[in-house]
Enzyme design. Structure first.
Site, PDB file in Angstrom:
ATOM      1  CG  HIS A 167      -1.668  -1.246   1.443  1.00 13.66           C
ATOM      2  ND1 HIS A 167      -2.847  -1.575   0.814  1.00 13.66           N
ATOM      3  CD2 HIS A 167      -1.351  -2.325   2.224  1.00 13.66           C
ATOM      4  CE1 HIS A 167      -3.239  -2.777   1.199  1.00 13.66           C
ATOM      5  NE2 HIS A 167      -2.340  -3.260   2.057  1.00 13.66           N
TER       6      HIS A 167
ATOM      7  CB  SER B  50      12.377  22.622 -15.582  1.00 13.91           C
ATOM      8  OG  SER B  50      11.540  23.752 -15.726  1.00 13.91           O
TER       9      SER B  50
ATOM     10  CE  LYS C 261      10.671  20.139 -11.696  1.00 12.75           C
ATOM     11  NZ  LYS C 261       9.950  19.187 -10.872  1.00 12.75           N
TER      12      LYS C 261
ATOM     13  CD  GLU D 146       7.958  12.140 -15.253  1.00  8.54           C
ATOM     14  OE1 GLU D 146       7.556  12.590 -14.179  1.00  8.54           O
ATOM     15  OE2 GLU D 146       8.358  12.870 -16.183  1.00  8.54           O
TER      16      GLU D 146
END
Ligand code: ARG
Length: 457
Positions: free
Chosen positions: A156, A277, A283, A290
């Site tokens: 979980h 970024s 960043k 992804e």
């Protein structure tokens, strides 16, 4: 340009219909297989005396020189000629005249396209299997390298029980092994010769399908001509196997994304496989991971595409089936790219061992060990579970950790608890004691590494 099937037509095909029905823009990828299949077919026709030997020889020479032309980028693919089959045949006729016109004897584009797709998928499946193997090897060497790193295992997404990082990594090798087995199994059904089924019912000409199959390295021959020209389940199976594979990769990718967050800080992704970024200078984004996660969508979509294309199609060949290629090509490209980039990126990842180990020591992740400690002292597990639950609640209320409790505090919950409890509640102790088969104990993980080395080979 005259179409090979023009005889029956009085009028010309509309340009719009031509553009709508063409497949050359995407099936030109199959040229190598189309030529390979045609060479074998021509050999068989010559051997059987269906066409003269010298014509068969001319066809083969012609096809080989067409292959060279395509390879050199000199071949002009034409939309008017619809697909790869007619493009190559037309070029052959141009080169060899009457001989070339004999190639399409005892053959239809219906069995030809089924053949091409099978040859293509046979190669791609083998390629994917070896990329999976390569990824497995990469992960296995990581598991060996980081054999002493302790981390929290999750359920979980809550810290659950300590495990070895190696154990976690081996879990992915197991998944990949099943993926590999699935592709190996699919190969059995891909590697079947459909050629000789012709349009749908076979042929009156004395072909030798076994010989063609031997030339092309097929393990078997389709036994029903109608089935052979209209079946695409071998491709659906391939897409399903790819969907399962990328589902696994997406899970790994998701964990890399999570673990590289400031919140987790378990890993640092390599500069070479992250991006910045355009506005936020600080960043470092996990875009590769992804995209692996994101590309899962198109691979699932491709499976659903082909399933839907085939749904309810009456026997035998229908032009709908031309739509099989784009999803198949897209899936092979996507899956291969994901496997390749992952195998490159993974070894470059830096693990923050202290952070991982520290997280495993917290969150009462050895509570189960206490319950099992009590169970070993003959306390029924349900009771042991409840007692341990109360200990945890006490710790939460008093802001203590399990290892911070005194023996008197422990004894308040159960007189069965002795001082040896302290050798059970650290993450490392917990791991060492998980010696059940397939468990996370170093001794067990070592065995698994040894076994997997054999399995992967
Ligand atoms: N381009 C077609 C396909 O990909 C080849 C087979 C065409 N056969 C036919 N009878 N129209 O399916």
């Amino acid at each position: 340009m005259k179409k090979p099937w023009a005889g029956r037509f009085a009028g010309k095909t509309s340009k719009i219909a031509e553009a709508f029905t063409e497949s050359i823009s995407f099936d030109k990828r199959l040229w190598r297989y189309d030529i390979e299949g045609s060479i074998a077919h021509a050999m068989m026709l010559g051997r059987q005396g269906i066409i003269p030997h010298k014509d068969s020889a001319k066809i083969i020479t012609g096809l080989k020189s067409i292959a060279k032309g395509i390879e050199a980028g000199k071949f002009k693919f034409s939309e008017e000629l619809e697909d790869i089959h007619m493009n190559i045949e037309a070029a052959l006729v141009k080169k060899t005249g009457a001989a070339g016109k004999k190639l399409h004897t005892a053959r239809s584009r219906n069995d030809q396209v089924a053949l091409d797709l099978r040859l293509y998928l046979r190669d791609e499946t083998k390629g994917i299997i070896s990329l999976i193997k390569n990824l497995q090897k990469t992960i296995l060497s990581m598991a060996e390298k980081h054999s002493s790193v302790i981390m929290p295992g999750y359920t979980h997404l809550q810290r659950a029980q300590p495990v070895l990082l190696s154990h976690y990594l081996l879990a992915y090798i197991e998944m990949l092994q099943r993926d590999r087995n699935r592709f190996e199994d699919a190969l059995k059904r891909i590697n079947i010769l459909p050629l000789g089924s012709c349009a749908l019912s076979g042929t009156t000409l004395p072909i030798d399908r076994a010989y063609t199959a031997k030339l092309l390295g097929f393990e078997g021959i389709s036994e029903n001509s109608m089935d052979a020209v209209s079946d695409r389940d071998f491709a659906i199976e391939f897409l399903a196997d790819a969907a399962i594979l990328i589902m696994h990769l997406s899970r790994l990718a998701e964990e890399l994304i999570l673990w590289s967050t400031e919140e987790f800080s378990f890993i640092e992704l390599p500069d070479a496989f992250t991006t910045g970024s355009s506005i936020m200078p600080q960043k470092k984004n996990p875009d590769v991971a992804e995209l692996i996660r994101g590309k899962t969508g198109r691979v699932y979509g491709n499976l659903l595409s082909l399933l839907t294309i085939m749904k309810g199609l009456p026997l035998s060949y229908n032009r709908d089936m031309q739509e099989d290629k784009v999803p198949v090509f897209d899936t092979t490209d996507t899956v291969k790219a994901c496997l390749t980039v992952l195998a490159q990126m993974l070894p470059e990842i830096k693990f923050n061992k202290e952070k991982m180990h520290g997280a495993a020591e917290k969150a009462y992740s050895t509570a189960t060990d206490i319950a099992e400690y009590l169970a070993k002292k003959r306390i029924p597990f349900r009771e042991a579970h409840e007692v341990t639950g109360k200990i945890v609640l006490y710790c939460i209320k008093n802001k203590k950790e399990l290892k911070g409790l005194s023996i008197d505090e422990f004894k308040k919950f159960s007189s069965a608890i002795d001082k040896d409890i302290y050798s059970r509640i650290r993450a490392g102790d917990s791991i060492k004691a998980k010696t059940s088969r397939g468990g996370t104990a170093p001794s067990e993980v070592k065995k698994q590494i040894k076994r997997l080395k054999q399995v992967i080979k």
